[in-house]
Motif scaffolding. Structure first.
Motif, mmCIF file in Angstrom:
data_model
loop_
_atom_site.group_PDB
_atom_site.id
_atom_site.type_symbol
_atom_site.label_atom_id
_atom_site.label_comp_id
_atom_site.label_asym_id
_atom_site.label_seq_id
_atom_site.Cartn_x
_atom_site.Cartn_y
_atom_site.Cartn_z
ATOM 1 N N ASP A 255 0.762 -0.981 0.276
ATOM 2 C CA ASP A 255 -0.040 -0.090 -0.105
ATOM 3 C C ASP A 255 0.422 0.947 -0.246
ATOM 4 O OD1 ASP A 255 -1.500 2.198 1.162
ATOM 5 O OD2 ASP A 255 -3.073 0.940 1.560
ATOM 6 N N LEU A 256 0.747 2.049 -1.207
ATOM 7 C CA LEU A 256 1.954 2.597 -1.144
ATOM 8 C C LEU A 256 1.630 4.221 -1.096
ATOM 9 C CD1 LEU A 256 3.228 3.045 -4.868
ATOM 10 C CD2 LEU A 256 4.165 1.799 -2.993
ATOM 11 N N GLY A 257 0.037 4.135 0.047
ATOM 12 C CA GLY A 257 -0.384 5.163 0.928
ATOM 13 C C GLY A 257 0.206 5.296 2.099
ATOM 14 N N GLN A 258 0.466 4.507 2.707
ATOM 15 C CA GLN A 258 1.247 3.963 3.530
ATOM 16 C C GLN A 258 2.718 3.995 3.777
ATOM 17 O OE1 GLN A 258 -0.470 -0.139 5.046
ATOM 18 N NE2 GLN A 258 -1.401 0.689 6.545
ATOM 19 N N PHE A 259 2.489 3.703 2.987
ATOM 20 C CA PHE A 259 4.136 4.566 2.549
ATOM 21 C C PHE A 259 4.516 5.948 2.227
ATOM 22 C CE2 PHE A 259 8.239 4.445 -0.063
ATOM 23 C CZ PHE A 259 9.238 4.352 0.340
ATOM 24 N N LEU A 260 3.528 6.501 1.998
ATOM 25 C CA LEU A 260 3.982 7.824 0.957
ATOM 26 C C LEU A 260 3.929 8.679 3.083
ATOM 27 C CD1 LEU A 260 4.070 10.685 -0.479
ATOM 28 C CD2 LEU A 260 1.538 10.076 -0.700
ATOM 29 N N GLU A 261 3.246 8.215 3.739
ATOM 30 C CA GLU A 261 2.808 8.266 5.070
ATOM 31 C C GLU A 261 3.980 8.503 5.329
ATOM 32 O OE1 GLU A 261 1.001 10.547 8.090
ATOM 33 O OE2 GLU A 261 0.263 10.159 6.272
ATOM 34 N N TYR A 262 4.254 7.565 5.930
ATOM 35 C CA TYR A 262 5.495 7.286 6.687
ATOM 36 C C TYR A 262 6.479 7.541 6.227
ATOM 37 C CZ TYR A 262 9.827 4.705 7.585
ATOM 38 O OH TYR A 262 11.598 4.277 8.483
ATOM 39 N N LEU A 263 6.385 8.096 4.934
ATOM 40 C CA LEU A 263 7.780 9.158 4.970
ATOM 41 C C LEU A 263 7.792 10.602 5.273
ATOM 42 C CD1 LEU A 263 8.481 8.459 0.554
ATOM 43 C CD2 LEU A 263 9.723 7.500 2.851
ATOM 44 N N LYS A 264 6.526 10.883 4.691
ATOM 45 C CA LYS A 264 5.721 12.523 5.632
ATOM 46 C C LYS A 264 6.086 12.291 7.461
ATOM 47 C CE LYS A 264 1.686 15.905 6.341
ATOM 48 N NZ LYS A 264 0.547 14.960 6.505
ATOM 49 N N GLN A 265 6.214 11.635 7.478
ATOM 50 C CA GLN A 265 6.633 11.068 9.272
ATOM 51 C C GLN A 265 8.352 10.751 9.060
ATOM 52 O OE1 GLN A 265 5.141 7.591 10.321
ATOM 53 N NE2 GLN A 265 3.305 7.685 10.527
ATOM 54 N N HIS A 266 8.655 11.799 7.907
ATOM 55 C CA HIS A 266 10.657 11.174 8.872
ATOM 56 C C HIS A 266 10.408 12.527 7.497
ATOM 57 C CE1 HIS A 266 9.935 7.457 9.938
ATOM 58 N NE2 HIS A 266 10.804 7.183 11.301
ATOM 59 N N CYS B 97 10.914 13.928 4.270
ATOM 60 C CA CYS B 97 11.585 12.557 3.197
ATOM 61 C C CYS B 97 9.904 12.556 1.746
ATOM 62 C CB CYS B 97 12.435 11.710 3.223
ATOM 63 S SG CYS B 97 12.093 10.714 3.782
ATOM 64 N N GLU B 98 8.746 13.192 2.303
ATOM 65 C CA GLU B 98 8.046 12.861 0.879
ATOM 66 C C GLU B 98 8.173 13.535 -0.146
ATOM 67 O OE1 GLU B 98 6.317 16.385 3.071
ATOM 68 O OE2 GLU B 98 7.403 14.602 3.871
ATOM 69 N N HIS B 99 9.189 14.405 -0.446
ATOM 70 C CA HIS B 99 9.648 14.812 -1.623
ATOM 71 C C HIS B 99 10.199 13.539 -2.226
ATOM 72 C CE1 HIS B 99 12.992 14.614 0.649
ATOM 73 N NE2 HIS B 99 13.717 14.427 -0.712
ATOM 74 N N ILE B 100 10.593 12.246 -1.948
ATOM 75 C CA ILE B 100 10.944 11.197 -2.869
ATOM 76 C C ILE B 100 9.974 10.971 -2.791
ATOM 77 C CG2 ILE B 100 11.521 9.521 -0.886
ATOM 78 C CD1 ILE B 100 14.490 10.716 -2.918
ATOM 79 N N PHE B 101 8.838 10.785 -2.562
ATOM 80 C CA PHE B 101 7.970 9.251 -3.601
ATOM 81 C C PHE B 101 8.238 9.474 -5.275
ATOM 82 C CE2 PHE B 101 3.686 8.306 -4.950
ATOM 83 C CZ PHE B 101 3.690 7.100 -3.808
ATOM 84 N N GLN B 102 7.999 10.987 -5.852
ATOM 85 C CA GLN B 102 7.991 11.138 -6.935
ATOM 86 C C GLN B 102 9.389 10.795 -7.692
ATOM 87 O OE1 GLN B 102 6.802 14.965 -8.212
ATOM 88 N NE2 GLN B 102 6.799 15.043 -10.037
ATOM 89 N N ILE B 103 10.687 10.758 -6.948
ATOM 90 C CA ILE B 103 11.620 10.516 -7.377
ATOM 91 C C ILE B 103 11.795 9.258 -7.771
ATOM 92 C CG2 ILE B 103 14.725 10.083 -6.702
ATOM 93 C CD1 ILE B 103 13.753 12.625 -5.452
ATOM 94 N N LEU B 104 11.186 7.992 -6.655
ATOM 95 C CA LEU B 104 10.732 6.480 -6.588
ATOM 96 C C LEU B 104 9.560 5.615 -8.023
ATOM 97 C CD1 LEU B 104 11.248 5.920 -3.345
ATOM 98 C CD2 LEU B 104 13.004 5.547 -4.479
ATOM 99 N N PHE B 105 9.316 7.139 -7.889
ATOM 100 C CA PHE B 105 7.970 5.758 -8.978
ATOM 101 C C PHE B 105 7.425 6.921 -9.655
ATOM 102 C CE2 PHE B 105 7.231 5.223 -4.012
ATOM 103 C CZ PHE B 105 7.598 4.089 -3.956
ATOM 104 N N GLY B 106 7.965 8.269 -10.090
ATOM 105 C CA GLY B 106 7.924 9.001 -11.246
ATOM 106 C C GLY B 106 6.362 10.215 -11.222
ATOM 107 N N ILE B 107 5.368 9.710 -9.969
ATOM 108 C CA ILE B 107 4.433 10.803 -10.173
ATOM 109 C C ILE B 107 4.871 11.226 -8.303
ATOM 110 C CG2 ILE B 107 2.519 8.992 -11.243
ATOM 111 C CD1 ILE B 107 2.522 7.817 -8.829
ATOM 112 N N GLU B 108 3.289 12.152 -8.152
ATOM 113 C CA GLU B 108 3.405 12.798 -6.842
ATOM 114 C C GLU B 108 1.832 11.816 -6.451
ATOM 115 O OE1 GLU B 108 2.451 17.454 -5.561
ATOM 116 O OE2 GLU B 108 2.049 16.682 -7.695
#
Length: 288
Positions: free
Chosen positions: A261-272, A274-285
């Protein structure tokens, strides 16, 4: 007459049995605990497909000293007709002397006749010669010790894989990160994501080791570096290295072909932070 793959595997099995008898107290650790069994089953005709390559580490206490070293070995399926991949590490060696030692060890292995089993000879060569390189390391450390103790390059790597499922691979990732004092995470499942952060040389060692010899569907998507004087912990986004397993969906059949579930992963990145890295990894915002 050319040696067949089957004949090479028979020789590999013979050498592994000899090495396991030489190191009966868990000094020899197989990357895949079943690799020797797979070769035996292939040779007995029980297994039709070629077995995976054998990879293992030998943990050595050098005779007449307190020095410890680790020899990492990968045996191609055509070994001993093809040269094995061998690399040695020891905390008693600086990087320059470690490189010298591995170049000389490689030259020694190449000097042997192809078709000759050579891992036990490589172990003996290491025990006989490593003290010279350690002594040189100590001499090299004298004028530079103050610089080495205070100046680092902090490094962070964002690594993407099509998937990370296998238990032995997940264990290898965790063990290597902890051994190298790296923080970050490993997102298991599909896709797989690894973040490591710490001293640059240790990050690069981790990256070299986990994809060695050939992890096809993996790439480093992004890196961050900064020169640091003193402690690096203030730059870390993560307090430790952990494995992430979020809610999954998809086919839970034999292939374990499930998506995280990438939504949960995005929330994890936000907590740390570094949510900006989501677009770098997956090519989507990322969307909340």
């Amino acid at each position: 007459m050319a040696t067949t793959t089957r004949e090479c595997l028979e020789l590999q099995l013979l050498e592994m049995e000899m090495l396991l008898s030489m190191f009966p107290n868990k000094e020899l650790i197989l990357e895949n605990a079943n690799s020797v069994l797979y070769i035996r089953r292939y040779l007995e005709g029980i297994r039709e497909s070629l077995p995976p390559v054998i990879e293992f580490s030998v943990f050595l206490n050098i005779q007449n000293s307190e020095v410890k070293a680790v020899m990492h070995v990968s045996l191609p399926q055509s070994y001993p007709q093809e040269e094995p991949q061998v690399f040695v590490r020891s905390v008693a060696l600086d990087r320059q002397q470690q490189n010298f030692l591995n170049k000389e060890l490689g030259s020694y292995i190449r000097s042997l006749d192809r078709g000759e089993l050579c891992i036990s000879m490589a172990v003996q060569w290491l025990q006989d010669n490593i003290s010279t390189y350690i002594q040189n390391s100590k001499q090299n450390d004298e004028p530079e010790c103050e610089i080495k103790a205070t100046t680092y390059t902090f490094h962070r790597m964002w690594i993407y894989s099509h998937h990370i499922y296998r238990q032995e691979l997940r264990k290898k990732i965790l063990d290597y990160a902890k051994r190298l004092n790296l923080t970050g995470f490993c997102l298991t499942g599909k896709p797989g994501v690894i973040c490591i952060e710490g001293v640059k040389e240790q990050c690069e060692e981790f990256w070299r080791d986990i994809r060695y010899p050939n992890w096809k569907h993996i790439s480093c998507k992004h890196t961050e570096s900064k020169e640091v004087t003193g402690k690096i912990d203030d730059l870390r986004l993560f307090n430790s290295f952990e494995e992430l397993v979020f809610t999954a969906h998809g086919d839970y059949g034999l292939r374990n072909d499930y998506h995280m579930d990438l939504g949960q992963f995005l929330e994890y990145l936000k907590q740390h932070n570094c949510e900006h890295i989501f677009q770098i990894l997956f090519g989507i915002e990322g969307k909340y």
